[in-house]
Enzyme design. Structure first.
Site, PDB file in Angstrom:
ATOM      1  N   ASP A   1      -5.854  -1.365  -6.416  1.00 44.35           N
ATOM      2  CA  ASP A   1      -7.020  -0.598  -6.006  1.00 44.35           C
ATOM      3  C   ASP A   1      -6.509   0.737  -5.695  1.00 44.35           C
ATOM      4  OD1 ASP A   1      -9.308  -0.299  -4.592  1.00 44.35           O
ATOM      5  OD2 ASP A   1      -8.620  -0.525  -2.443  1.00 44.35           O
TER       6      ASP A   1
ATOM      7  N   ARG B   1      -8.269  -5.820 -12.793  1.00 42.82           N
ATOM      8  CA  ARG B   1      -8.869  -5.990 -11.514  1.00 42.82           C
ATOM      9  C   ARG B   1     -10.562  -6.566 -11.571  1.00 42.82           C
ATOM     10  NH1 ARG B   1     -10.361  -1.786  -6.548  1.00 42.82           N
ATOM     11  NH2 ARG B   1     -11.877  -3.118  -5.544  1.00 42.82           N
TER      12      ARG B   1
ATOM     13  N   ASP C   1      -8.053   4.777  -4.597  1.00 44.91           N
ATOM     14  CA  ASP C   1      -9.149   5.461  -3.959  1.00 44.91           C
ATOM     15  C   ASP C   1      -8.832   6.857  -3.987  1.00 44.91           C
ATOM     16  OD1 ASP C   1     -10.866   3.173  -3.315  1.00 44.91           O
ATOM     17  OD2 ASP C   1      -9.752   2.535  -1.738  1.00 44.91           O
TER      18      ASP C   1
ATOM     19  N   ASP D   1     -22.125   6.443  -5.494  1.00 41.83           N
ATOM     20  CA  ASP D   1     -20.796   5.398  -5.904  1.00 41.83           C
ATOM     21  C   ASP D   1     -19.713   6.430  -5.608  1.00 41.83           C
ATOM     22  OD1 ASP D   1     -21.206   7.330  -7.892  1.00 41.83           O
ATOM     23  OD2 ASP D   1     -20.790   5.748  -9.482  1.00 41.83           O
TER      24      ASP D   1
ATOM     25  N   ARG E   1      -7.027  -8.216  -5.055  1.00 45.13           N
ATOM     26  CA  ARG E   1      -7.186  -7.223  -6.231  1.00 45.13           C
ATOM     27  C   ARG E   1      -5.798  -6.926  -6.722  1.00 45.13           C
ATOM     28  NH1 ARG E   1      -9.727  -3.378  -2.240  1.00 45.13           N
ATOM     29  NH2 ARG E   1     -10.060  -5.368  -1.321  1.00 45.13           N
TER      30      ARG E   1
ATOM     31  N   GLU F   1      -7.620   0.570 -13.022  1.00 44.84           N
ATOM     32  CA  GLU F   1      -7.767  -0.640 -12.401  1.00 44.84           C
ATOM     33  C   GLU F   1      -7.957  -1.869 -13.181  1.00 44.84           C
ATOM     34  OE1 GLU F   1      -9.512   0.848  -8.032  1.00 44.84           O
ATOM     35  OE2 GLU F   1     -10.865   0.252  -9.460  1.00 44.84           O
TER      36      GLU F   1
ATOM     37  N   ASN G   1       0.950  -1.327   0.025  1.00 39.53           N
ATOM     38  CA  ASN G   1       0.015   0.068   0.040  1.00 39.53           C
ATOM     39  C   ASN G   1       0.798   1.275  -0.185  1.00 39.53           C
ATOM     40  OD1 ASN G   1      -1.960  -2.032   1.751  1.00 39.53           O
ATOM     41  ND2 ASN G   1      -2.904  -0.702   0.234  1.00 39.53           N
TER      42      ASN G   1
ATOM     43  N   HIS H   1     -12.761   9.840   1.871  1.00 43.96           N
ATOM     44  CA  HIS H   1     -12.956   8.446   1.742  1.00 43.96           C
ATOM     45  C   HIS H   1     -13.567   8.045   3.133  1.00 43.96           C
ATOM     46  CE1 HIS H   1     -12.174   4.187   1.617  1.00 43.96           C
ATOM     47  NE2 HIS H   1     -12.163   4.001   0.529  1.00 43.96           N
TER      48      HIS H   1
END
Length: 277
Positions: A213, A201, A215, A228, A210, A196, A174, A233
């Site tokens: 990812d 993905r 975000d 959506d 995955r 993605e 990450n 976040h």
């Protein structure tokens, strides 16, 4: 923020829905209002430190007359985009296109459309736990670097983290990055989904494994909730694998909903292990 304005740029062009407008053409006027930092140029009396309004006007005229559009909305948008991409010192621009000879069967003084575009400060998180995790992340970051809708990319180190959400799976890599973009939140989300998909993905299991990812954590200080897309976040404050790399980039940024700096949100969560980039 300082401002440069250019008013009443006169052009003759062939914009309009009706065929006669495209064939005969008509006059238009364009106004520009640009937010810039003019202090260095003003202090040193140096044009290279400013945004050259003569060159900006040339680009706007070339953009507005280079082809025919149905809508003056499109003219304004493309002029704004051309200035932002061509003149880094312009942070925000409003382009107003006047159509004084618009085909309206009543007396009127003017018809005009204004479009405002600007560079937005965005923080993103990214992760991968399938295949060549590091390569999937690097491919996405390289695509962002190569896209002219983005600039000023800065990235955190990568962290090895345990899965979040209770699904048994491999550990993640990450990280987080800061970037400026001219994209709207919806455009940005669509682009991240494209990256993605290019990484293969598959959205089969919620919080499942995955390849990639991506975000949106913050978009300026925007607070947004749609079916959506939620910004900031909605669960980032519970995720050390988000807050740890984010804190490398901005420890004191205040969450616009929780009104708490990143460093304070991070302080209460468990540790993760940093890995070599």
């Amino acid at each position: 923020m300082d401002c440069i304005e250019v008013k009443g740029i006169e052009i003759y062009a062939y914009h309009g829905v009706y065929e006669e407008e495209k064939q005969t053409g008509q006059p238009f006027e364009i106004d520009l209002s640009m937010q810039c930092d003019l202090e260095p140029a003003g202090r040193q009396d140096d044009l290279t430190l400013s945004s050259h309004y003569g060159e900006i006007t040339r680009v706007v005229v070339e953009t507005a007359t280079g082809q025919s559009y149905d809508l003056i909305e499109a003219v304004a948008y493309r002029c704004a985009r051309a200035v932002l991409l061509g003149f880094p010192g312009v942070r925000t621009i409003t382009v107003t296109v006047h159509k004084p000879k618009a085909p309206i069967p009543y007396p009127f003084a003017d018809v005009n459309v204004s479009v405002t575009l600007g560079w937005h400060r965005v923080y993103l998180s990214y992760g991968s736990n399938l295949g060549d995790r590091k390569q999937f992340i690097e491919n996405a970051l390289e695509a962002i670097r190569a896209n002219d809708h983005f600039r000023a990319l800065r990235c955190s180190r990568l962290y090895e983290t345990e899965p979040y959400g209770g699904v048994e799976q491999e550990n993640f890599l990450n990280g987080a990055c800061f970037v400026e973009t001219i994209d709207t939140p919806r455009e940005l989300l669509d682009y991240l989904h494209t990256l993605e998909q290019e990484a293969g993905r598959e959205r089969l299991i919620h919080w499942g494994p995955r390849t990639l990812d991506l975000d949106i954590l913050f978009y300026d200080d925007l607070v947004l909730e749609t079916t959506d897309l939620v910004i900031p976040h909605p669960d980032m404050q519970n995720r050390r694998f988000v807050l740890e790399p984010l804190s490398e980039l901005t420890r004191y940024y205040e969450h616009p909903v929780l009104h708490c700096p990143i460093a304070a949100l991070l302080a209460s969560l468990n540790t993760v292990t940093e890995v070599d980039p």
